[in-house]
Design a protein around this motif. Structure first.
Motif, short mmCIF file in Angstrom:
data_model
loop_
_atom_site.label_atom_id
_atom_site.label_comp_id
_atom_site.label_asym_id
_atom_site.label_seq_id
_atom_site.Cartn_x
_atom_site.Cartn_y
_atom_site.Cartn_z
N UNK A 143 43.42 3.41 23.52
CA UNK A 143 43.34 4.66 22.77
C UNK A 143 43.10 6.01 23.69
N UNK A 144 42.17 5.78 24.75
CA UNK A 144 41.82 6.73 25.52
C UNK A 144 42.92 7.32 26.36
N UNK A 145 43.93 6.35 26.69
CA UNK A 145 44.80 6.72 27.77
C UNK A 145 45.99 6.87 27.20
N UNK A 146 46.45 6.22 25.94
CA UNK A 146 47.70 6.27 25.37
C UNK A 146 48.83 5.53 26.23
N UNK A 147 48.17 4.33 27.08
CA UNK A 147 49.11 3.60 27.77
C UNK A 147 49.63 2.55 27.12
N UNK A 148 50.75 2.08 27.72
CA UNK A 148 51.42 0.56 27.03
C UNK A 148 50.35 -0.38 27.18
N UNK A 149 50.65 -1.56 26.55
CA UNK A 149 49.68 -2.58 26.68
C UNK A 149 49.96 -3.30 27.87
N UNK A 150 51.16 -3.28 28.29
CA UNK A 150 51.67 -4.06 29.74
C UNK A 150 51.16 -3.06 30.71
N UNK A 151 50.97 -1.82 30.74
CA UNK A 151 50.13 -1.04 31.91
C UNK A 151 48.58 -1.36 31.91
N UNK A 152 48.20 -1.65 30.87
CA UNK A 152 46.42 -1.83 30.54
C UNK A 152 46.28 -3.47 31.49
N UNK A 153 47.17 -4.22 30.74
CA UNK A 153 47.02 -5.52 31.21
C UNK A 153 47.27 -5.81 32.79
#
Length: 283
Positions: A143-153
């Protein structure tokens, strides 16, 4: 004459090595083309030059009986790119897929969560447990970054510690096509990641047979997958009593919607999301 199998192998190698497409994108191309090759083999077609627009139309029609329209569109585009590559590499003289019409796809976006719903979701995991601390870090990062889940993982510990080292430091993300961008990391996300690194990750890391540099770990000490991240979100949503559909993408959509509602510049949001076109952000 080049076989269909050899043409596909060379094309996959081209997009993976020379064009440097993301692993998930290459995997999607490979799945579509495996189905295409099997379809052609069943019809006795083994060489790339033998394929006509008739076979491709039949493939699209057959695909449409078992797949969503968006999947059919992706498959046709994949086949079109394969044949375009074959022409460029002189494996064939024409691209029989170039005039195949794409079915129209109705664009469906997830309904954004309200600010209150986001707050309930973020507060749902039990932070007295190791997995709960990890899930809060996951949700806050999304939520803080708006990143794609693949980017966070895909984040490693070093990525997080670099961002935490300075209040002004951002978080480096690697998006589609390995394009990198720096996004701000808010105070809530910083606190959640710091708590996870101090109180949770040291308990998860030893569970793996080999050390994993991933930031977010699963219960076996290995890198958290996109599927596991989705499952964690579903558990948090259920605990928060949310009736709205919740997914990593809906949280990303909520991030953008809340920024724009607060008066953020559209192009700034586009850059934060890693969209190549501002039209995508406007949807």
């Amino acid at each position: 004459m080049t076989t269909v199998h050899d043409a596909i192998d060379e094309f996959i190698s081209h997009i993976a090595v020379e064009r440097g497409l993301a692993a998930n994108t290459v995997a999607a191309y490979r799945r579509d083309l495996k189905g295409y090759e099997e379809f052609l083999t069943d019809r006795g077609i083994h060489r790339i030059e033998e394929i006509t627009d008739v076979e491709i139309s039949e493939f699209a029609r057959a695909r449409g009986t078992t797949s969503a329209r968006s999947s059919v569109v992706r498959a046709i585009v994949t086949v079109r790119n394969l044949h375009g590559f074959a022409v460029t590499e002189e494996m064939a003289t024409t691209n029989p897929a170039k005039d195949i019409a794409l079915p129209k796809v109705r664009q469906r976006l997830p309904k954004p969560l309200t600010v209150d719903e986001v707050a309930r979701l973020l507060a749902a995991p039990d932070t007295t447990e190791v997995v709960g601390l990890r899930d809060v870090a996951l949700l806050e990062l999304l939520y803080s970054t708006g990143a794609r889940v693949s980017e966070i993982c895909a984040l490693d510990v070093d990525d997080a510690t670099t961002a935490l080292a300075s209040p002004d430091a951002g978080l480096k993300l690697s998006g589609k096509g390995d394009k990198e961008r720096i996004v701000p990391l808010g105070s809530y996300a910083r606190a959640a990641v710091d708590a996870y690194l101090v109180r949770a990750r040291p308990s998860l890391a030893p569970l793996a047979k080999q050390a994993d540099h991933a930031l977010l770990l699963n219960e076996r000490g290995r890198r958290l997958s996109r599927q596991s991240a989705w499952a964690s979100m579903q558990q948090a949503a259920a605990k928060a009593g949310l009736s709205t559909e919740v997914s990593p993408h809906s949280l990303r959509h909520s991030f953008a919607t809340h920024l724009l509602s607060g008066g953020a510049d559209l192009r700034a949001v586009q850059e934060l999301l890693g969209h190549s076109s501002v039209a995508t952000t406007q949807i």
